[in-house]
Write a protein that holds these residues in place. Structure first.
Motif, short mmCIF file in Angstrom:
data_model
loop_
_atom_site.label_atom_id
_atom_site.label_comp_id
_atom_site.label_asym_id
_atom_site.label_seq_id
_atom_site.Cartn_x
_atom_site.Cartn_y
_atom_site.Cartn_z
N TYR A 181 0.83 -1.22 0.00
CA TYR A 181 0.00 0.00 0.00
C TYR A 181 0.86 1.26 0.00
O TYR A 181 0.47 2.29 -0.55
N ILE A 221 0.69 -5.22 5.62
CA ILE A 221 0.06 -6.50 5.32
C ILE A 221 0.53 -7.60 6.27
O ILE A 221 0.06 -8.72 6.19
N ASP A 222 1.45 -7.29 7.18
CA ASP A 222 1.79 -8.31 8.19
C ASP A 222 0.95 -8.14 9.46
O ASP A 222 0.15 -8.98 9.81
N ASN A 268 -1.39 -5.83 9.98
CA ASN A 268 -2.75 -5.37 9.67
C ASN A 268 -3.28 -4.39 10.70
O ASN A 268 -4.42 -4.52 11.18
N GLY A 316 2.11 -13.70 22.21
CA GLY A 316 2.13 -15.04 21.64
C GLY A 316 1.49 -15.08 20.27
O GLY A 316 0.78 -14.15 19.90
N SER A 337 -0.40 -17.85 17.29
CA SER A 337 -0.85 -19.19 16.96
C SER A 337 -1.31 -19.20 15.51
O SER A 337 -1.52 -18.16 14.91
N LYS A 345 -5.85 -11.13 17.95
CA LYS A 345 -6.17 -10.40 16.71
C LYS A 345 -5.62 -11.17 15.52
O LYS A 345 -4.63 -11.89 15.63
N VAL A 391 -3.53 -11.54 12.25
CA VAL A 391 -2.39 -10.91 11.58
C VAL A 391 -2.14 -11.66 10.27
O VAL A 391 -2.69 -12.73 10.06
N PHE A 392 -1.32 -11.08 9.40
CA PHE A 392 -1.07 -11.66 8.08
C PHE A 392 -2.40 -12.00 7.40
O PHE A 392 -2.57 -13.08 6.84
N ALA A 393 -3.35 -11.06 7.47
CA ALA A 393 -4.67 -11.21 6.83
C ALA A 393 -5.33 -12.54 7.19
O ALA A 393 -6.02 -13.13 6.37
N GLY A 394 -5.10 -13.01 8.40
CA GLY A 394 -5.78 -14.22 8.85
C GLY A 394 -4.92 -15.47 8.77
O GLY A 394 -5.33 -16.55 9.17
N LYS A 395 -3.67 -15.34 8.25
CA LYS A 395 -2.79 -16.50 8.21
C LYS A 395 -2.33 -16.89 9.62
O LYS A 395 -1.87 -18.00 9.84
N ALA A 396 -2.43 -15.97 10.56
CA ALA A 396 -2.02 -16.26 11.93
C ALA A 396 -2.81 -15.40 12.91
O ALA A 396 -3.49 -14.45 12.51
N ILE A 397 -2.71 -15.77 14.18
CA ILE A 397 -3.41 -15.03 15.23
C ILE A 397 -2.38 -14.59 16.26
O ILE A 397 -1.54 -15.39 16.68
N ALA A 398 -2.42 -13.33 16.63
CA ALA A 398 -1.49 -12.84 17.65
C ALA A 398 -2.25 -12.56 18.93
O ALA A 398 -3.38 -12.09 18.90
N GLN A 403 -4.90 -10.96 0.74
CA GLN A 403 -3.92 -10.25 1.57
C GLN A 403 -3.87 -8.76 1.28
O GLN A 403 -3.68 -7.96 2.17
N THR A 404 -4.04 -8.39 0.01
CA THR A 404 -4.05 -6.97 -0.32
C THR A 404 -5.46 -6.48 -0.64
O THR A 404 -5.63 -5.38 -1.15
N GLY A 405 -6.45 -7.28 -0.34
CA GLY A 405 -7.84 -6.85 -0.51
C GLY A 405 -8.53 -6.88 0.84
O GLY A 405 -7.91 -6.63 1.86
N ILE A 409 -1.49 -18.20 -2.38
CA ILE A 409 -1.29 -17.93 -0.95
C ILE A 409 -1.83 -16.55 -0.56
O ILE A 409 -2.42 -16.37 0.51
N GLN A 410 -1.68 -15.56 -1.46
CA GLN A 410 -2.17 -14.21 -1.13
C GLN A 410 -3.70 -14.16 -1.12
O GLN A 410 -4.29 -13.33 -0.43
#
Ligand SMILES: Cc1cc2nc3c(=O)[nH]c(=O)nc-3n(C[C@H](O)[C@H](O)[C@H](O)COP(=O)(O)OP(=O)(O)OC[C@H]3O[C@@H](n4cnc5c(N)ncnc54)[C@H](O)[C@@H]3O)c2cc1C
Ligand SMILES: Nc1ncnc2c1ncn2[C@@H]1O[C@H](COP(=O)(O)O)[C@@H](O)[C@H]1O
Lengths: 244, 319
Positions: A36, A117-118, A120, A212, A214, B130, B132-139, B247-249, B266-267
Motif C-alpha cells: 500500500y 500487510i503483516d 494489519n 504469543g 498461533s 487479533k 495478523v497476516f490477513a488471517g494466516k495467523a493469530i497474535a 492479503q491486499t484486498g 497464498i495471497q
C-alpha cells in the motif's frame, strides 16, 4: 506541494508464516516495501508532485537494514528520505516518531498505507492525524488536488464515499489510488546519490505487546463431491456444516 | 469504569455489526465487572433496542453527524468516553471504526488493537487475540494502558439477545468545526457489505470474462450471499475493487465461502482462510485451493455453478 510518505517493510507476500513462542520466524523471509505504501501512496504522491511541483519525502521508522526499502522508494522517484533510527514494536511509537519529525515542516499531505500487510494494524494514519490535529482521510482509492482543494474517494462498506478537504491532512492509501511503478535503471542509480537523513529517536514507549502467536486450526481435509450431485453438496452444507 | 461501544447506524439503521459490537462490549464489561454503554451518533431508528444485546444505557447524540468528518467523530467519541470514564472503547473493524481507532488511542492515551477476534482475557492484565497476516495467523496482544481501544473483527463473536430495551440519554459535548465535506456516496444498495457477509460467493480468472458473471450473481442471489473476487479480476476491471479479497484486498471470515475458478494462491487464501466453511469449484484437481477447502467439486464451473444454484433453489423451496 510538500508531501511526506510513510513507508515500511513487510515480509514478502508468499512467505511461509511460522512462529517460535512469541516471535515470528524471520529465517528465509525476504522483505518488500509494504504494497500500500509502494504501489499507491508513494506513486500518487509522485504524480501530485509532477502536477503541482514540490517535493516528496519518504520516512521510515526502523533500523539501518530498512535502508534497502528506503532506497527503493528513492529509486521509484522520491526526492529525499528520512529514517528515524529505532526498532518500533507498536503503531504508537511509529506515529510519534513521524510526528516529531513532521510537526514543524508544514506538509500539505502525509501519506500512509491503509495497513501493513503483516500486522494489519491500520492504526498509524489515524494516530498521526490526531497528533497533527488534521483530518484523516482513510482508505483513499482516489485523490485529486487542484492546489487548494483535495477531493478524495474513501472506501467504505460496499462502495466509496467522496469528500473534499481544504488544508493539510493525513491520507491512508488503498488500492486504486495509483498504478504501481517499477523503478528503472536510471532511478536506481540516482537513488544512490539522493539524501537519506538518519535522525535519532526520541523516547516513546510502547503500550501494547504481542505475547504469543498461533496458527488457525488446520482443516480436516477436503471432501470431494461429484459434480453431478449438487443436491448432496447442499445437504452437507445444511446438515454437516450448518451454514445454510 | 465502563465499556463504551460505538454502535454504527449506516443510513439510520442498526445492523449486525452494531449488535456484535454491543454484545462484545457486554461480555467485556461482564469480565471486568462493569457496565456496557452504547453510543449512537446521528439519526437512528430505535437506539433503545441496543439494550437487547447487553447495553445498560444508550447515549444518543443526534446533531452534527449526518456526514462523516474524522475530527468531529473523534471529538464526540473522545468526550463521551472521558465523561463516562470508559476504560474500554469498542468499535467495529469497519471503515468508520478503523478510521477512529488511531485517533482515539492518541486522545485517550489508550493502547489500541485492531481486528480483535476474542473476548478480552482479564485473568492477569488485559489481552486479546487479533488476526495478523490477513488471517494466516493469530497474535495475542496485551495492552498496558488504563484505557483500551479495540476494533472488533466481523463474524467473530455471534451477537446474542440478553436483555431488553433500555433508556436513551443525551450528553453535552463540544464539536470542532468540520474540515471535510462529504459530497456523495456511491455504494451498492441492498447487498450486505463483504466484511459483514455471512455467505460469500467468489470467482476468479476461471470465469474467462466479466460477461459470464451472471451465473455467480444467480448463485449469490438464491443464497442471499455477497459476491467477491480474486485480485486479477478486480485489477482488470472485470469486477469492482471493493470485491477484491485476500492479503491486499478485504480480509473476510464468513460462515460460507464458495470459490469458483480461483486457483487459491497464498495471497488469496490469506484473506479468506478464516471462513468457517470453504467450497472450491475448480476444474484442475491440482489447484492449491482444494487443500484449504472443506468441500471440493472438480469440474467445469460453467456446469457446476448453475447446477448448484438449482439445487439450492429446490432446497429452499422444500424448507
Ligand atoms: C504482492 C501480491 C499480493 C497479492 N494479493 C492478492 C490478493 O489480495 N487477493 C488475490 O486474490 N490475489 C492476490 N495476489 C495474486 C495471487 O498471487 C494470484 O495471482 C491470484 O489470486 C490468482 O487469481 P485467480 O485464482 O483468479 O486466477 P488464476 O490463478 O489464473 O486461477 C484461475 C483458476 O481457475 C480455474 N479454472 C479455469 N477455468 C475453469 C473452469 N471452466 N471451471 C473451473 N475452474 C476453472 C483454473 O484451474 C485456475 O485454478 C497477490 C499477488 C501478489 C504478488
Ligand atoms: N515503521 C514505520 N515507518 C514508517 N511508516 C510506517 C511504519 N509502520 C507503519 N507505517 C505506515 O503506517 C501505515 C499503516 O501501518 P499500520 O498502522 O501499522 O498498519 C503503513 O502503510 C505505513 O505507511
Amino acid at each position: 506541494m510538500n508531501l511526506l510518505v510513510c513507508v515500511t517493510k513487510t515480509p514478502e507476500t508468499t512467505s511461509k508464516i511460522s512462529f517460535t513462542g512469541n516471535s515470528f520466524n524471520t529465517e528465509g523471509i525476504s522483505y518488500i516495501m509494504n504494497p500500500y505504501d509502494e504501489w499507491y501512496a508513494l506513486v500518487r504522491a509522485l504524480e501530485l508532485k509532477e502536477q503541482h511541483s514540490g517535493t516528496v519525502t519518504v520516512i521510515n521508522v526502523g533500523p539501518a537494514e530498512n535502508d534497502v526499502v528506503i532506497r527503493k522508494a528513492l529509486a521509484i522517484g522520491a526526492d529525499d528520505a528520512v529514517r528515524v533510527d529505532t526498532t518500533p514494536t507498536s503503531a504508537k511509537e511509529v506515529a510519534h516518531h513521524v510526528f516529531n519529525y513532521a510537526k514543524d515542516k508544514a506538509y500539505d499531505i502525509v501519506f500512509c498505507g491503509k495497513e501493513t500487510i503483516d500486522y494489519n494494524g491500520a492504526e498509524v494514519g489515524g494516530m498521526l492525524a490526531a497528533l497533527m490535529d488534521v483530518p484523516y482521510l482513510s482508505f483513499a482509492s482516489k485523490l485529486d488536488h487542484d492546489g487548494t482543494v483535495a477531493t478524495v474517494e474513501r472506501d467504505i462498506e460496499g462502495g466509496v464515499e467522496v469528500a473534499t478537504v481544504n488544508g493539510p491532512f493525513v491520507l491512508s492509501a488503498s488500492k486504486g489510488l495509483a498504478e504501481q511503478r517499477i523503478p528503472n535503471m536510471r532511478g536506481i542509480m540516482m537513488a544512490k546519490r539522493k539524501p537519506l537523513e538518519v535522525v535519532a529517536a526520541q523516547d516513546v514507549s510502547a503500550d501494547v505487546a504481542t505475547t504469543g502467536y498461533s496458527l488457525p486450526a488446520a482443516k480436516a481435509g477436503v471432501k470431494m463431491i461429484d459434480a453431478e450431485n449438487m443436491t448432496e453438496l447442499v445437504r452437507l452444507l445444511h446438515e454437516e456444516a450448518k451454514v445454510i | 469504569m465502563s465499556v463504551l461501544v460505538l454502535a454504527e447506524n449506516p443510513k439510520g439503521n442498526f445492523k449486525k455489526p452494531a449488535f456484535e459490537a454491543v454484545h462484545y462490549g457486554h461480555l467485556t464489561a461482564k469480565a471486568l465487572g462493569t457496565e456496557c454503554i452504547a453510543l449512537v451518533l446521528g439519526s437512528a431508528d430505535n437506539p433503545a433496542q441496543l439494550g437487547e444485546y447487553g447495553a445498560s444505557k444508550v447515549i444518543h447524540l443526534t446533531e452534527g453527524f449526518d456526514a462523516y468528518d474524522s475530527r468531529r467523530y473523534l471529538a464526540a467519541v473522545t468526550q463521551v468516553a472521558q465523561q463516562i470514564g470508559a476504560n474500554v472503547v469498542v468499535l467495529n473493524h469497519s471503515s468508520t471504526g478503523k478510521s477512529l481507532l488511531g485517533g482515539l488511542a492518541v486522545k485517550l492515551n489508550a493502547g489500541a488493537v485492531s481486528g480483535v477476534n476474542s473476548i478480552p482475557n482479564t485473568d492477569s492484565g488485559f489481552s486479546v487475540n487479533k488476526n495478523v497476516f490477513a488471517g494466516k495467523a493469530i497474535a495475542e496482544v496485551s495492552i498496558n494502558t488504563d484505557v483500551k481501544v479495540l476494533t472488533l473483527m466481523g463474524n467473530s463473536i455471534p451477537p446474542e439477545q440478553v436483555g431488553s430495551a433500555v433508556e436513551v440519554e443525551s450528553l453535552q459535548i463540544e464539536l470542532p468545526e468540520a474540515k471535510t465535506t462529504v459530497t456523495g456516496q456511491n455504494t451498492v444498495a441492498g447487498v450486505v457489505p463483504l466484511p459483514e457477509a455471512e455467505l460469500v460467493v467468489s470467482a476468479g480468472r476461471g470465469m474467462k470474462g466479466p460477461e459470464n458473471w451472471g451465473i455467480i450473481e444467480d448463485l449469490a442471489n438464491v443464497l442471499g450471499a455477497t459476491t467477491a473476487c480474486s485480485r486479477p479480476v478486480a485489477d482488470t476491471g472485470w469486477r469492482p475493487h471493493h470485491e477484491h479479497v485476500g492479503q491486499t484486498g478485504v480480509a473476510i471470515r464468513p460462515n460460507l465461502y464458495i470459490a469458483a475458478g480461483i486457483s487459491g494462491a497464498i495471497q488469496h487464501l490469506a484473506g479468506v482462510n478464516s471462513s468457517k466453511t470453504i467450497v472450491v469449484i475448480n476444474k484442475d484437481p491440482e489447484a492449491p485451493f482444494f487443500k484449504a477447502a472443506d468441500y471440493g467439486v472438480c469440474a467445469d464451473l460453467f456446469d457446476v455453478v448453475p447446477a448448484l444454484t438449482e439445487a439450492i433453489k429446490s432446497f429452499k423451496a422444500s424448507n
